[in-house]
Scaffold this active site. Structure first.
Site: not given
Length: 181
Positions: A148-149
């Protein structure tokens, strides 16, 4: 550095490819203050479990991850990690869907959640906050959060990856659902 503000969906910085950070710049007070502010924001405000620099308006390839056990996530392996210039170098197996939210998707109970398919296991190459290079394998929730990051750093937001739009819900509905599971 003063308390950063969360960049919300729609802000163009969230759609830009972030700038790589030169190794020589990592030890600068500017970058160290940014990292510290990101970690404090995650820990003190309890806004989420990961935060990429674009989410506070900085188009830099830096993310902080603070996985801690909570009432909802009581059986996780805790992780405190800073990743700079991260690159996923290998993925293992098939993707599986997990619930995912984003602190840039809305404030408080209005934030969005949905199921997002991600790899359960990844290999990540990155620099830490001391400019030390690492190549590590991450699994489960850690792998999910890192993906996600890394997406944020690459200008991708989680809604781009949702396969089933029927899974969208607000944070308050997500909490209700988790309590009934």
């Amino acid at each position: 550095m003063k308390q950063p503000k969360i960049t919300q969906f729609g802000n163009p910085v969230l759609r830009k490819q972030s700038q790589q950070v030169a190794v020589s710049r990592i030890s600068s007070s500017e970058i160290q203050d940014l990292i510290s502010a990101m970690q404090k924001l995650l820990l003190n405000k309890k806004l989420g479990i990961g935060l990429a620099a674009p989410q506070i308006g900085e188009s830099l390839a830096i993310a902080a991850i603070e996985l801690q056990a909570t009432a909802i996530r009581d059986e996780i392996q805790e992780l405190s990690l800073v990743i700079i210039n991260p690159k996923i170098t290998k993925v293992f197996g098939n993707k599986s869907q997990m619930w995912e939210g984003c602190i840039s998707s809305g404030k408080g109970k209005a934030g969005l959640f949905a199921k997002v398919p991600r790899f359960k296991k990844i290999e990540l190459e990155y620099l830490d906050e001391n400019a030390v290079k690492h190549t590590n394998i991450f699994e489960g929730l850690s792998a999910h959060v890192i993906q996600h990051e890394v997406d944020h750093i690459n200008g991708i937001i989680f809604v781009d990856k949702v396969k089933d739009s029927k899974t969208y819900m607000t944070y308050s509905e997500y909490r209700k659902m988790k309590k009934t599971l």
